[in-house]
Design a protein around this motif. Sequence first.
Motif, PDB file in Angstrom:
ATOM      1  N   ASN A  14       0.811  -1.224   0.000  1.00  0.00           N
ATOM      2  CA  ASN A  14       0.000   0.000   0.000  1.00  0.00           C
ATOM      3  C   ASN A  14       0.839   1.267   0.000  1.00  0.00           C
ATOM      4  OD1 ASN A  14       1.019   0.074   2.597  1.00  0.00           O
ATOM      5  ND2 ASN A  14      -0.949   0.397   3.597  1.00  0.00           N
ATOM      6  N   LYS A  15       2.163   1.139  -0.090  1.00  0.00           N
ATOM      7  CA  LYS A  15       3.018   2.322   0.001  1.00  0.00           C
ATOM      8  C   LYS A  15       3.062   3.087  -1.323  1.00  0.00           C
ATOM      9  CE  LYS A  15       4.399   2.080   4.308  1.00  0.00           C
ATOM     10  NZ  LYS A  15       3.605   0.929   4.791  1.00  0.00           N
ATOM     11  N   ILE A  16       3.779   4.213  -1.303  1.00  0.00           N
ATOM     12  CA  ILE A  16       3.837   5.097  -2.465  1.00  0.00           C
ATOM     13  C   ILE A  16       4.374   4.355  -3.689  1.00  0.00           C
ATOM     14  CG2 ILE A  16       6.156   5.995  -1.949  1.00  0.00           C
ATOM     15  CD1 ILE A  16       3.315   8.299  -2.941  1.00  0.00           C
ATOM     16  N   MET A  17       5.316   3.420  -3.473  1.00  0.00           N
ATOM     17  CA  MET A  17       5.737   2.467  -4.496  1.00  0.00           C
ATOM     18  C   MET A  17       5.957   1.132  -3.792  1.00  0.00           C
ATOM     19  SD  MET A  17       9.751   3.265  -5.325  1.00  0.00           S
ATOM     20  CE  MET A  17      10.286   1.536  -5.416  1.00  0.00           C
ATOM     21  N   THR A  18       5.856   0.046  -4.530  1.00  0.00           N
ATOM     22  CA  THR A  18       5.861  -1.266  -3.895  1.00  0.00           C
ATOM     23  C   THR A  18       6.779  -2.257  -4.605  1.00  0.00           C
ATOM     24  OG1 THR A  18       4.455  -3.079  -3.109  1.00  0.00           O
ATOM     25  CG2 THR A  18       3.877  -2.103  -5.229  1.00  0.00           C
ATOM     26  N   THR A  19       7.292  -3.195  -3.828  1.00  0.00           N
ATOM     27  CA  THR A  19       7.947  -4.379  -4.377  1.00  0.00           C
ATOM     28  C   THR A  19       7.167  -5.612  -3.932  1.00  0.00           C
ATOM     29  OG1 THR A  19       9.460  -4.536  -2.480  1.00  0.00           O
ATOM     30  CG2 THR A  19      10.233  -3.305  -4.397  1.00  0.00           C
ATOM     31  N   SER A  20       5.872  -5.458  -3.711  1.00  0.00           N
ATOM     32  CA  SER A  20       4.981  -6.463  -3.135  1.00  0.00           C
ATOM     33  C   SER A  20       5.164  -6.469  -1.627  1.00  0.00           C
ATOM     34  CB  SER A  20       5.220  -7.843  -3.742  1.00  0.00           C
ATOM     35  OG  SER A  20       4.431  -8.823  -3.095  1.00  0.00           O
ATOM     36  N   ARG A  64       8.658   5.256 -12.133  1.00  0.00           N
ATOM     37  CA  ARG A  64       7.333   5.883 -12.178  1.00  0.00           C
ATOM     38  C   ARG A  64       6.993   6.674 -10.920  1.00  0.00           C
ATOM     39  NH1 ARG A  64       3.355   2.143 -12.065  1.00  0.00           N
ATOM     40  NH2 ARG A  64       1.925   3.781 -12.711  1.00  0.00           N
ATOM     41  N   LEU A  65       7.913   6.709  -9.961  1.00  0.00           N
ATOM     42  CA  LEU A  65       7.602   7.328  -8.669  1.00  0.00           C
ATOM     43  C   LEU A  65       7.127   8.771  -8.803  1.00  0.00           C
ATOM     44  CD1 LEU A  65       7.576   7.223  -5.566  1.00  0.00           C
ATOM     45  CD2 LEU A  65      10.012   7.873  -5.617  1.00  0.00           C
ATOM     46  N   GLY A  66       7.815   9.563  -9.615  1.00  0.00           N
ATOM     47  CA  GLY A  66       7.438  10.964  -9.773  1.00  0.00           C
ATOM     48  C   GLY A  66       6.009  11.136 -10.254  1.00  0.00           C
ATOM     49  N   SER A  67       5.609  10.341 -11.232  1.00  0.00           N
ATOM     50  CA  SER A  67       4.247  10.466 -11.764  1.00  0.00           C
ATOM     51  C   SER A  67       3.219   9.974 -10.758  1.00  0.00           C
ATOM     52  CB  SER A  67       4.116   9.685 -13.083  1.00  0.00           C
ATOM     53  OG  SER A  67       4.315   8.290 -12.873  1.00  0.00           O
ATOM     54  N   MET A  68       3.582   8.959  -9.955  1.00  0.00           N
ATOM     55  CA  MET A  68       2.641   8.466  -8.942  1.00  0.00           C
ATOM     56  C   MET A  68       2.452   9.489  -7.829  1.00  0.00           C
ATOM     57  SD  MET A  68       3.328   4.337  -8.735  1.00  0.00           S
ATOM     58  CE  MET A  68       5.084   4.373  -8.376  1.00  0.00           C
ATOM     59  N   TRP A 120       1.306  10.524   0.346  1.00  0.00           N
ATOM     60  CA  TRP A 120       0.995   9.090   0.374  1.00  0.00           C
ATOM     61  C   TRP A 120      -0.462   8.849   0.750  1.00  0.00           C
ATOM     62  CZ3 TRP A 120       1.035   5.719   5.121  1.00  0.00           C
ATOM     63  CH2 TRP A 120       0.693   4.396   4.784  1.00  0.00           C
ATOM     64  N   LEU A 121      -0.878   9.390   1.865  1.00  0.00           N
ATOM     65  CA  LEU A 121      -2.278   9.277   2.266  1.00  0.00           C
ATOM     66  C   LEU A 121      -2.801  10.659   2.638  1.00  0.00           C
ATOM     67  CD1 LEU A 121      -2.323   6.081   4.548  1.00  0.00           C
ATOM     68  CD2 LEU A 121      -3.017   6.266   2.148  1.00  0.00           C
ATOM     69  N   THR A 122      -4.002  10.956   2.194  1.00  0.00           N
ATOM     70  CA  THR A 122      -4.662  12.193   2.587  1.00  0.00           C
ATOM     71  C   THR A 122      -5.611  11.889   3.732  1.00  0.00           C
ATOM     72  OG1 THR A 122      -4.516  13.199   0.386  1.00  0.00           O
ATOM     73  CG2 THR A 122      -6.237  14.016   1.865  1.00  0.00           C
ATOM     74  N   SER A 123      -5.383  12.551   4.855  1.00  0.00           N
ATOM     75  CA  SER A 123      -6.211  12.351   6.043  1.00  0.00           C
ATOM     76  C   SER A 123      -6.829  13.680   6.456  1.00  0.00           C
ATOM     77  CB  SER A 123      -5.372  11.800   7.197  1.00  0.00           C
ATOM     78  OG  SER A 123      -4.787  10.563   6.853  1.00  0.00           O
ATOM     79  N   PRO A 127      -9.433   7.621   0.320  1.00  0.00           N
ATOM     80  CA  PRO A 127      -8.769   6.988  -0.828  1.00  0.00           C
ATOM     81  C   PRO A 127      -7.752   7.937  -1.461  1.00  0.00           C
ATOM     82  CG  PRO A 127     -11.092   6.476  -0.856  1.00  0.00           C
ATOM     83  CD  PRO A 127     -10.898   7.476   0.242  1.00  0.00           C
ATOM     84  N   SER A 128      -6.512   7.474  -1.566  1.00  0.00           N
ATOM     85  CA  SER A 128      -5.408   8.342  -1.969  1.00  0.00           C
ATOM     86  C   SER A 128      -4.522   7.744  -3.050  1.00  0.00           C
ATOM     87  CB  SER A 128      -4.534   8.666  -0.746  1.00  0.00           C
ATOM     88  OG  SER A 128      -5.293   9.131   0.333  1.00  0.00           O
ATOM     89  N   GLY A 129      -4.842   6.556  -3.522  1.00  0.00           N
ATOM     90  CA  GLY A 129      -3.936   5.831  -4.404  1.00  0.00           C
ATOM     91  C   GLY A 129      -3.775   6.448  -5.777  1.00  0.00           C
ATOM     92  N   SER A 130      -2.567   6.332  -6.311  1.00  0.00           N
ATOM     93  CA  SER A 130      -2.293   6.846  -7.656  1.00  0.00           C
ATOM     94  C   SER A 130      -2.934   5.992  -8.731  1.00  0.00           C
ATOM     95  CB  SER A 130      -0.779   6.917  -7.887  1.00  0.00           C
ATOM     96  OG  SER A 130      -0.177   5.649  -7.684  1.00  0.00           O
ATOM     97  N   VAL A 131      -3.380   4.787  -8.382  1.00  0.00           N
ATOM     98  CA  VAL A 131      -3.990   3.886  -9.356  1.00  0.00           C
ATOM     99  C   VAL A 131      -5.472   4.199  -9.587  1.00  0.00           C
ATOM    100  CG1 VAL A 131      -4.780   2.075  -7.757  1.00  0.00           C
ATOM    101  CG2 VAL A 131      -4.006   1.442 -10.067  1.00  0.00           C
TER     102      VAL A 131
END
Length: 382
Positions: free
Chosen positions: A189-195, A250-254, A288-291, A352-356
């Motif tokens: 669930n992080k800003i970028m993932t390796t699973s 892709r981190l910058g665009s995410m 990463w997350l908007t609260s 909900p804050s995900g780049s996806v």
Amino acid sequence: MTDKIHLSAPDVGPLEESYLIAALRSGWVAPAGPDLDAFESEVATKVGTRGAVAVSSGTAALHLALLGLGIGPGAVVLVPTLTFVATANAVCYTGARPIFVDCDPRTGNIDVALLAELLQRIRSRGERIGAVIPVDMFGSCADYSTLLPICAAADVPVVEDAAEALGATHLGRPAGSFGRIGALSFNGNKIMTTSGGGMLVGDDVALLERARHLSTQAREPVPHYEHRETGYNYRLSNLLAALGRAQLIRLGSMIHRRRRLRDQYAKLFAPVPGVQLIGAEDTGSNCWLTSIRVDRQRSGWAAADLAAHLAARHIETRPVWKPMHLQPAYADAENRLTGAAERLFAEGLTLPSGSVLNERQVTTVFSAIDEFLTTRTGAPAA
């Protein structure tokens, strides 16, 4: 049934697929390989540190950092009470004792003034302070320009828990580069993932090499298997590193996508009495997350009311972290509190804050919030 809209789902696509296939075809499936070496180098460059060590989780990174600093039984480690449990657990793995510090109510990050007071109090009673672990909450760096001099004056090393903050900055300096060593997380669930996965970053090459040694079962560099001390199976695999390399591209665009979402939330809630975005003024956040924080006395409704409304529409939300001093596992731990973390837990809600998230999903979320606000106030939000 309507598909659920998640808080922060993994954002992967064709680039990640191509990197994984290339790694598989290279024959470097496990455990190490060229993608692992390259991933460490690329993350170190991104964070601006001399080196990095990729491991199986952010928790493993914290554990190895503390071990490398020689922290063990008899030491205390100062930890924010507003954090995920892994920060505190890593301290306990070493046999040291966590002491919890309350947060700044505006950002959720550690209250630096309170930390300074507590450092002085603990030193006056003769206890060994092994480290301070500030946590970069929700993707925003702690106030390192104030915190680092305080810890340096007390001769206490800083282990930066930047699990949530890769790509964020504080006064132009990247998250993960503060203190003696930093820990990153690449959970799903992080800003970028390796699973699953994590990384240690820093300028202390000897400390990083110590972590690398311990992460590979403390195996000695001889042809046979020889071990002089207890090690850990903490190394990241080459395949997961390949996934991480694509994500890093892709981190910058995410981050840009998440920042757009936060800006939209800010506009939506701007005219709503009693609602504020936590850490909204931090332009260096990776979002990463908007609260949000909801003052029920002013708004006429509670964060839990909005959460229930969205849940009925298959939209996931979550309270902010439950403070460590309220967790049954740490109920007896020493702490220094102001009540700020408890209020954030009671009044906070993560959206909900995900780049996806696609445009249809974003529209669904914002329409549902607007519907709720219209029902509660009699007028639509901005």
